[in-house]
Design an enzyme around this catalytic site. Structure first.
Site, PDB file in Angstrom:
ATOM      1  NE  ARG A  97     -53.905 -36.906 -34.506  1.00 34.98           N
ATOM      2  CZ  ARG A  97     -54.798 -35.990 -33.882  1.00 34.98           C
ATOM      3  NH1 ARG A  97     -55.816 -35.734 -34.452  1.00 34.98           N
ATOM      4  NH2 ARG A  97     -54.439 -35.172 -32.746  1.00 34.98           N
TER       5      ARG A  97
ATOM      6  N   GLY B  84     -53.452 -35.917 -21.732  1.00 39.27           N
ATOM      7  CA  GLY B  84     -54.526 -34.933 -22.498  1.00 39.27           C
ATOM      8  C   GLY B  84     -54.031 -33.577 -22.338  1.00 39.27           C
TER       9      GLY B  84
HETATM   10  C1  UD1 Z   1     -56.846 -29.887 -29.676  1.00 39.78           C
HETATM   11  C2  UD1 Z   1     -58.174 -29.288 -29.142  1.00 39.78           C
HETATM   12  C3  UD1 Z   1     -59.355 -29.177 -30.103  1.00 39.78           C
HETATM   13  C4  UD1 Z   1     -58.669 -27.890 -31.009  1.00 39.78           C
HETATM   14  C5  UD1 Z   1     -57.347 -28.411 -31.563  1.00 39.78           C
HETATM   15  C6  UD1 Z   1     -56.769 -27.143 -32.386  1.00 39.78           C
HETATM   16  C7  UD1 Z   1     -58.232 -30.469 -26.810  1.00 39.78           C
HETATM   17  C8  UD1 Z   1     -58.759 -31.833 -26.062  1.00 39.78           C
HETATM   18  N1  UD1 Z   1     -58.623 -30.525 -28.102  1.00 39.78           N
HETATM   19  O1  UD1 Z   1     -57.137 -30.927 -30.525  1.00 39.78           O
HETATM   20  O2  UD1 Z   1     -60.359 -28.620 -29.342  1.00 39.78           O
HETATM   21  O3  UD1 Z   1     -59.724 -27.735 -32.000  1.00 39.78           O
HETATM   22  O4  UD1 Z   1     -56.322 -28.619 -30.398  1.00 39.78           O
HETATM   23  O5  UD1 Z   1     -55.793 -27.540 -33.065  1.00 39.78           O
HETATM   24  O6  UD1 Z   1     -57.450 -29.805 -26.211  1.00 39.78           O
HETATM   25  N2  UD1 Z   1     -50.351 -32.131 -25.955  1.00 39.78           N
HETATM   26  C9  UD1 Z   1     -49.476 -32.267 -24.589  1.00 39.78           C
HETATM   27  N3  UD1 Z   1     -49.797 -33.160 -23.869  1.00 39.78           N
HETATM   28  C10 UD1 Z   1     -50.967 -34.119 -23.973  1.00 39.78           C
HETATM   29  C11 UD1 Z   1     -51.367 -33.987 -25.268  1.00 39.78           C
HETATM   30  C12 UD1 Z   1     -51.008 -32.990 -25.924  1.00 39.78           C
HETATM   31  O7  UD1 Z   1     -48.511 -31.468 -24.414  1.00 39.78           O
HETATM   32  O8  UD1 Z   1     -51.044 -34.998 -23.095  1.00 39.78           O
HETATM   33  C13 UD1 Z   1     -49.879 -31.004 -26.739  1.00 39.78           C
HETATM   34  C14 UD1 Z   1     -49.549 -31.261 -28.108  1.00 39.78           C
HETATM   35  O9  UD1 Z   1     -48.076 -31.715 -28.088  1.00 39.78           O
HETATM   36  C15 UD1 Z   1     -49.669 -30.463 -28.858  1.00 39.78           C
HETATM   37  C16 UD1 Z   1     -51.219 -29.706 -28.311  1.00 39.78           C
HETATM   38  O10 UD1 Z   1     -50.984 -30.335 -26.958  1.00 39.78           O
HETATM   39  O11 UD1 Z   1     -48.974 -29.575 -29.371  1.00 39.78           O
HETATM   40  C17 UD1 Z   1     -52.479 -30.416 -28.855  1.00 39.78           C
HETATM   41  O12 UD1 Z   1     -52.593 -31.603 -28.778  1.00 39.78           O
HETATM   42  P1  UD1 Z   1     -53.314 -32.452 -29.966  1.00 39.78           P
HETATM   43  O13 UD1 Z   1     -53.319 -33.799 -29.560  1.00 39.78           O
HETATM   44  O14 UD1 Z   1     -52.629 -32.043 -31.377  1.00 39.78           O
HETATM   45  O15 UD1 Z   1     -55.008 -31.948 -30.028  1.00 39.78           O
HETATM   46  P2  UD1 Z   1     -55.839 -31.982 -30.929  1.00 39.78           P
HETATM   47  O16 UD1 Z   1     -56.377 -33.294 -31.110  1.00 39.78           O
HETATM   48  O17 UD1 Z   1     -55.487 -31.270 -32.115  1.00 39.78           O
HETATM   49 CA    CA Z   2     -53.497 -30.367 -33.038  1.00 35.59          CA
END
Ligand code: UD1
Ligand code: CA
Length: 461
Positions: free
Chosen positions: A16, A80
């Site tokens: 995003r 995820g």
């Molecule tokens: C996530 C939470 C949501 C919460 C929000 C708070 C989940 C499923 N959802 O959503 O409930 O309200 O954060 O900000 O956890 N990342 C990885 N590997 C992946 C995917 C993500 O390392 O496969 C890391 C990203 O780099 C990031 C963090 O995890 O730093 C969060 O990922 P993001 O996609 O931003 O989650 P949200 O949709 O914001």
């Molecule tokens: Ca986030």
């Protein structure tokens, strides 16, 4: 309190953001988001080992955090947040104790909040404690569904939430403290049957709730702390809030900030009392400013040490320099890295200095370039003086002694030394050393033609 293992999630692409750079490397108030999160974790005493989960642009993220005392685990495919934590299963199994999980995109989180969360998980001996906040606009965040006892039953992601669930204002901050063994177990139970077809870390919560009977919410007072940066609008908001928070802190400790909404002070900066910071000023990096100093408007000070009673006037740029007490600088002065002004120096308008030491009470008042120089005390550098330090291939040093008088528009061709109390005439091009107490003059203006008054008179007739 038991030491906790920390997992920082930083593997996601951050789609995003629409960026060529991993989201967590984007800066808020001058520091990358992942670094801000790590700094806060490292401030907490009971933090044991820290593991950063990397994937997208892992080389860049690792390089960025390189010399810090942390370990890295790779998540090859970004399936995820639950899958990301799963990559550190070995660490979780070995550690046995509590596990703190944070997302690297929450740059406003404070160390004492982390401390409160981990303490809560320990004291209550729960399966997990989850950081939450109530937001007026909860869209985009996972919603906290509580049970009758007020504990967390489950977390529902925005995309998966029903119409009713979307109305819940309490959101998941993405910061958790788990019982290690229960988290390990739960990670094997989650699947990707959801809207995003991802393994959600949030799904471990309902399993842990069922097993331990207790997942407790820890609500933050300042909901701004939990902002998760997903796109550039969030990034701007997080920046604004960090600058506001920092300005508030300084005002409370006795700094006048004329217009805090238009002043940009990074959190690492230290400012003495009774300083006055004028609008559109940027104080950045490890800058330290002594008491009773004024800066701005429209000035930038980066990673510099500024003494007390210093006047940094409008539109100055100061980088990696040292300025001692009672100096005045600007307007429109440029201090490049390696500049040191001893006490009481005056640097005036349109003056550029680089890698130079200027002695006590010396004046460089107008329109000069001073590079690779050592200038003594009580010296006056006339308007338009140029220290010609570069011969096209190499840089050379200039030494100017104490109580020297450099005439306007002098060019000092380095390497060169001007001895104590030496003088140069206006416009001198000095190519050889000047002995102490000696005056040199350049090419003086010669008579080129005599203008006849008579002739002029005739012309006029
Ligand atoms: C996530 C939470 C949501 C919460 C929000 C708070 C989940 C499923 N959802 O959503 O409930 O309200 O954060 O900000 O956890 N990342 C990885 N590997 C992946 C995917 C993500 O390392 O496969 C890391 C990203 O780099 C990031 C963090 O995890 O730093 C969060 O990922 P993001 O996609 O931003 O989650 P949200 O949709 O914001
Ligand atoms: Ca986030």
């Amino acid at each position: 309190m038991a030491d906790f293992l920390t997992l920082i999630l930083a593997a996601g692409k951050g789609t995003r953001m629409k960026s060529d750079v991993n989201k967590v490397l984007h800066e808020t108030a001058g520091k990358s988001m992942v670094q801000r999160v790590l700094d806060q974790v490292q401030e907490v005493d009971s933090a044991a080992e820290t593991v950063c989960i990397v994937g997208y642009q892992k080389k860049q993220v690792k390089q960025h955090l390189g010399d810090k005392d942390i370990k890295f685990v790779t998540q090859k495919e970004q399936l995820g947040t639950g899958h990301a934590v799963g990559q550190a299963a070995g660490f979780i199994a070995r550690h046995q104790g509590p596990v703190l999980v944070l997302c690297a995109d929450t740059p406003l989180l404070r160390a004492d909040t982390i401390e409160k969360l981990t303490a809560c998980q320990q004291q209550e001996d729960t399966g997990a404690a989850v950081l939450t906040a109530k937001l007026d606009d909860p869209s985009g965040y996972g919603r906290i569904v509580r049970n009758k006892k007020g504990h967390i039953k489950c977390i529902v992601e925005d995309q998966d939430a029903s119409k009713e669930q979307k109305k819940i204002k309490e959101v998941n901050a993405g910061v958790y403290c788990f019982s290690g063994p229960l988290l390990f177990e739960a990670l094997n139970k989650i699947d990707s049957n959801n809207e995003q077809q991802e393994y959600y870390l949030t799904d471990t919560v309902s399993y842990i709730n069922n097993q331990s009977g207790k997942v407790i919410p820890v609500e933050v007072h300042d909901s701004a702390e939990i902002i998760g940066v997903n796109d550039r609008r969030d990034l701007a908001r997080a920046n604004k809030l960090l600058y506001q928070r920092t300005a508030q802190k300084h005002m409370v400790s006795g700094v006048t900030i004329i217009d805090p909404d238009n002043t940009y002070i990074e959190p690492e900066v230290k400012i003495g009392r009774d300083c006055v910071i004028h609008p559109f000023t940027f104080l950045q990096g490890d800058t330290e400013i002594g008491p009773h100093t004024a800066v701005g408007p429209y000035s930038r000070v980066f990673a510099s040490s500024i003494g007390k009673n210093v006047q940094i006037k409008a539109s100055c740029n100061i980088k990696e320099s040292i300025v001692h007490n009672e100096c005045t600088i600007g307007p429109f002065a440029n201090l490049r890295p390696g500049t040191e002004l001893k006490a009481g120096v005056k640097v005036g308008d349109f003056v550029e200095l680089k890698k130079s030491q200027i002695g006590r009470g010396t004046k460089v008042p107008h329109l000069s370039y001073v590079g690779d120089a050592e200038v003594g005390e009580g010296t006056n550098i006339g308007a338009g003086t140029i220290f010609a330090n570069y011969d096209g291939q190499k840089k050379h040093k200039t030494r100017v002694g104490d109580d020297v008088f450099i005439g306007s528009n002098t060019t000092l061709v380095a390497p060169i030394t001007v001895g104590d109390r030496g003088q140069t005439g206006a416009g001198a091009v000095v190519t050889h050393d000047v002995d102490p107490e000696t005056t040199v003059i350049g090419v003086p203006a010669r008579v080129y033609s005599k203008n006849s008054k008579k002739k002029n008179k005739q012309d006029q007739d």
